[in-house]
Design a protein around this motif. Structure first.
Motif, PDB file in Angstrom:
ATOM      1  N   VAL A  15       0.835  -1.200   0.000  1.00 45.91           N
ATOM      2  CA  VAL A  15       0.000   0.000   0.000  1.00 45.91           C
ATOM      3  C   VAL A  15       0.870   1.250   0.000  1.00 45.91           C
ATOM      4  CG1 VAL A  15      -1.692   1.327   1.343  1.00 45.91           C
ATOM      5  CG2 VAL A  15      -1.972  -1.147   1.076  1.00 45.91           C
ATOM      6  N   THR A  16       1.942   1.223   0.761  1.00 41.45           N
ATOM      7  CA  THR A  16       2.871   2.358   0.796  1.00 41.45           C
ATOM      8  C   THR A  16       3.488   2.583  -0.581  1.00 41.45           C
ATOM      9  OG1 THR A  16       3.335   1.970   3.129  1.00 41.45           O
ATOM     10  CG2 THR A  16       4.969   3.250   1.897  1.00 41.45           C
ATOM     11  N   GLU A  17       3.871   1.503  -1.241  1.00 37.54           N
ATOM     12  CA  GLU A  17       4.456   1.617  -2.577  1.00 37.54           C
ATOM     13  C   GLU A  17       3.421   2.113  -3.592  1.00 37.54           C
ATOM     14  OE1 GLU A  17       7.514   1.291  -5.565  1.00 37.54           O
ATOM     15  OE2 GLU A  17       7.360   1.825  -3.458  1.00 37.54           O
ATOM     16  N   ILE A  18       2.192   1.627  -3.502  1.00 40.57           N
ATOM     17  CA  ILE A  18       1.123   2.088  -4.392  1.00 40.57           C
ATOM     18  C   ILE A  18       0.882   3.577  -4.194  1.00 40.57           C
ATOM     19  CG2 ILE A  18      -1.362   1.946  -4.848  1.00 40.57           C
ATOM     20  CD1 ILE A  18      -1.054  -1.125  -4.217  1.00 40.57           C
ATOM     21  N   GLU A  19       0.832   4.020  -2.939  1.00 42.66           N
ATOM     22  CA  GLU A  19       0.621   5.456  -2.648  1.00 42.66           C
ATOM     23  C   GLU A  19       1.758   6.281  -3.235  1.00 42.66           C
ATOM     24  OE1 GLU A  19       1.177   9.250  -0.848  1.00 42.66           O
ATOM     25  OE2 GLU A  19       2.503   7.539  -0.451  1.00 42.66           O
ATOM     26  N   ARG A  20       2.990   5.794  -3.079  1.00 42.93           N
ATOM     27  CA  ARG A  20       4.151   6.510  -3.606  1.00 42.93           C
ATOM     28  C   ARG A  20       4.078   6.622  -5.123  1.00 42.93           C
ATOM     29  NH1 ARG A  20       8.880   5.937  -5.978  1.00 42.93           N
ATOM     30  NH2 ARG A  20       8.750   3.695  -6.287  1.00 42.93           N
ATOM     31  N   LEU A  21       3.731   5.518  -5.778  1.00 38.76           N
ATOM     32  CA  LEU A  21       3.663   5.519  -7.237  1.00 38.76           C
ATOM     33  C   LEU A  21       2.493   6.345  -7.767  1.00 38.76           C
ATOM     34  CD1 LEU A  21       4.658   1.810  -7.840  1.00 38.76           C
ATOM     35  CD2 LEU A  21       6.032   3.847  -8.351  1.00 38.76           C
ATOM     36  N   LEU A  22       1.343   6.288  -7.092  1.00 44.25           N
ATOM     37  CA  LEU A  22       0.211   7.120  -7.514  1.00 44.25           C
ATOM     38  C   LEU A  22       0.557   8.600  -7.391  1.00 44.25           C
ATOM     39  CD1 LEU A  22      -2.986   5.369  -6.116  1.00 44.25           C
ATOM     40  CD2 LEU A  22      -2.393   5.783  -8.505  1.00 44.25           C
ATOM     41  N   THR A  23       1.238   8.963  -6.317  1.00 43.55           N
ATOM     42  CA  THR A  23       1.662  10.347  -6.133  1.00 43.55           C
ATOM     43  C   THR A  23       2.613  10.760  -7.251  1.00 43.55           C
ATOM     44  OG1 THR A  23       1.386  10.168  -3.744  1.00 43.55           O
ATOM     45  CG2 THR A  23       2.802  11.950  -4.543  1.00 43.55           C
ATOM     46  N   ARG A  24       3.527   9.868  -7.610  1.00 45.40           N
ATOM     47  CA  ARG A  24       4.479  10.172  -8.677  1.00 45.40           C
ATOM     48  C   ARG A  24       3.775  10.330 -10.024  1.00 45.40           C
ATOM     49  NH1 ARG A  24       9.301   6.304 -10.793  1.00 45.40           N
ATOM     50  NH2 ARG A  24      10.239   7.804 -12.210  1.00 45.40           N
ATOM     51  N   VAL A  25       2.848   9.411 -10.341  1.00 42.11           N
ATOM     52  CA  VAL A  25       2.103   9.493 -11.602  1.00 42.11           C
ATOM     53  C   VAL A  25       1.275  10.777 -11.642  1.00 42.11           C
ATOM     54  CG1 VAL A  25       0.230   8.452 -12.940  1.00 42.11           C
ATOM     55  CG2 VAL A  25       2.096   7.030 -12.090  1.00 42.11           C
ATOM     56  N   ALA A  26       0.603  11.092 -10.533  1.00 45.19           N
ATOM     57  CA  ALA A  26      -0.212  12.321 -10.485  1.00 45.19           C
ATOM     58  C   ALA A  26       0.666  13.551 -10.695  1.00 45.19           C
ATOM     59  CB  ALA A  26      -0.952  12.409  -9.157  1.00 45.19           C
ATOM     60  N   TYR A  27       1.838  13.558 -10.076  1.00 43.42           N
ATOM     61  CA  TYR A  27       2.760  14.674 -10.248  1.00 43.42           C
ATOM     62  C   TYR A  27       3.195  14.795 -11.708  1.00 43.42           C
ATOM     63  CZ  TYR A  27       7.140  17.203 -10.452  1.00 43.42           C
ATOM     64  OH  TYR A  27       8.135  18.069 -10.819  1.00 43.42           O
ATOM     65  N   LEU A  28       3.622  13.681 -12.295  1.00 43.93           N
ATOM     66  CA  LEU A  28       4.104  13.714 -13.679  1.00 43.93           C
ATOM     67  C   LEU A  28       2.987  14.109 -14.648  1.00 43.93           C
ATOM     68  CD1 LEU A  28       6.326  10.518 -13.607  1.00 43.93           C
ATOM     69  CD2 LEU A  28       7.116  12.903 -13.748  1.00 43.93           C
ATOM     70  N   ALA A  29       1.787  13.598 -14.417  1.00 40.26           N
ATOM     71  CA  ALA A  29       0.660  13.913 -15.309  1.00 40.26           C
ATOM     72  C   ALA A  29       0.199  15.356 -15.147  1.00 40.26           C
ATOM     73  CB  ALA A  29      -0.494  12.959 -15.041  1.00 40.26           C
ATOM     74  N   GLY A  30       0.390  15.926 -13.965  1.00 47.34           N
ATOM     75  CA  GLY A  30      -0.111  17.270 -13.705  1.00 47.34           C
ATOM     76  C   GLY A  30       0.902  18.386 -13.879  1.00 47.34           C
ATOM     77  N   ARG A  31       2.116  18.041 -14.279  1.00 44.37           N
ATOM     78  CA  ARG A  31       3.150  19.070 -14.425  1.00 44.37           C
ATOM     79  C   ARG A  31       2.783  20.089 -15.495  1.00 44.37           C
ATOM     80  NH1 ARG A  31       8.806  16.198 -15.254  1.00 44.37           N
ATOM     81  NH2 ARG A  31       7.890  16.260 -17.298  1.00 44.37           N
ATOM     82  N   ALA A  32       3.251  21.297 -15.309  1.00 40.59           N
ATOM     83  CA  ALA A  32       2.991  22.372 -16.266  1.00 40.59           C
ATOM     84  C   ALA A  32       3.518  21.996 -17.652  1.00 40.59           C
ATOM     85  CB  ALA A  32       3.623  23.675 -15.790  1.00 40.59           C
ATOM     86  N   ARG A  33       4.667  21.363 -17.711  1.00 37.36           N
ATOM     87  CA  ARG A  33       5.251  20.981 -19.003  1.00 37.36           C
ATOM     88  C   ARG A  33       4.355  19.973 -19.718  1.00 37.36           C
ATOM     89  NH1 ARG A  33      11.118  18.449 -19.258  1.00 37.36           N
ATOM     90  NH2 ARG A  33      10.772  18.851 -17.088  1.00 37.36           N
TER      91      ARG A  33
END
Length: 167
Positions: A15-33
């Motif tokens: 669950v900790t790894e899933i949370e970490r990866l979801l946060t990373r995907v959300a960050y990458l998908a939401g970046r201004a670039r």
């Protein structure tokens, strides 16, 4: 809705790894670039908030602006500003609310739907590039699990928040 089951210690790492990866995907998908690339690929010039609102309106029945704000978890004034921009661009119109003639709902126009489809297609092409080396079965499994995750997030988002007691 079911009561959450306690998570075993071994599963807690998952669950900790899933949370970490979801946060990373959300960050990458939401970046201004990423947004700039999406706008460039779609040939549009919309800010991220406008794209989010346009997407929500395109995928639902006409909504009152206040309902839209609640569904997006933002302040009503934020939605009102974005709707004015989308109206000026010809992407949405306000229509009378059939349940209350004093109120209005927001409806997507043909131009708004065309813009939304351009954004969706540009996003789809971007994901297609990322997943190009994945097997068909892996893509199907990912889509299934993402759908299940999204449904469970929606279901659990309806649970009342119990504030933690002060320490």
């Amino acid at each position: 809705m079911s009561t959450p089951r306690p998570i075993e210690a071994a599963s807690l790492a998952d669950v900790t790894e899933i949370e970490r990866l979801l946060t990373r995907v959300a960050y990458l998908a939401g970046r201004a670039r990423q947004h700039e690339r999406l706008m460039s690929d779609s040939g549009l010039s919309l800010d991220r908030s406008s794209v989010s609102i346009l997407r929500h309106i395109a995928e639902s029945e006409p909504l009152r602006p206040g309902v839209l704000a609640v569904r997006l978890s933002v302040e009503a004034s934020h939605v009102t500003r974005q709707l004015r921009q989308l109206e000026s661009a010809g992407y949405v119109v306000r229509i009378p609310d059939p349940d209350d003639r004093r109120a209005q709902r927001v409806q997507i126009t043909d131009a708004g739907l065309a813009a939304f489809e351009r954004v969706r297609e540009a996003g789809r092409r971007g994901i297609e590039v990322v997943l190009s080396d994945w097997s068909t079965e892996d893509r199907r499994q990912l889509a299934h699990l993402f759908g299940r995750l999204a449904d469970d997030f929606v279901e659990h988002a309806e649970v009342a928040v119990n504030p933690r007691p002060a320490d």
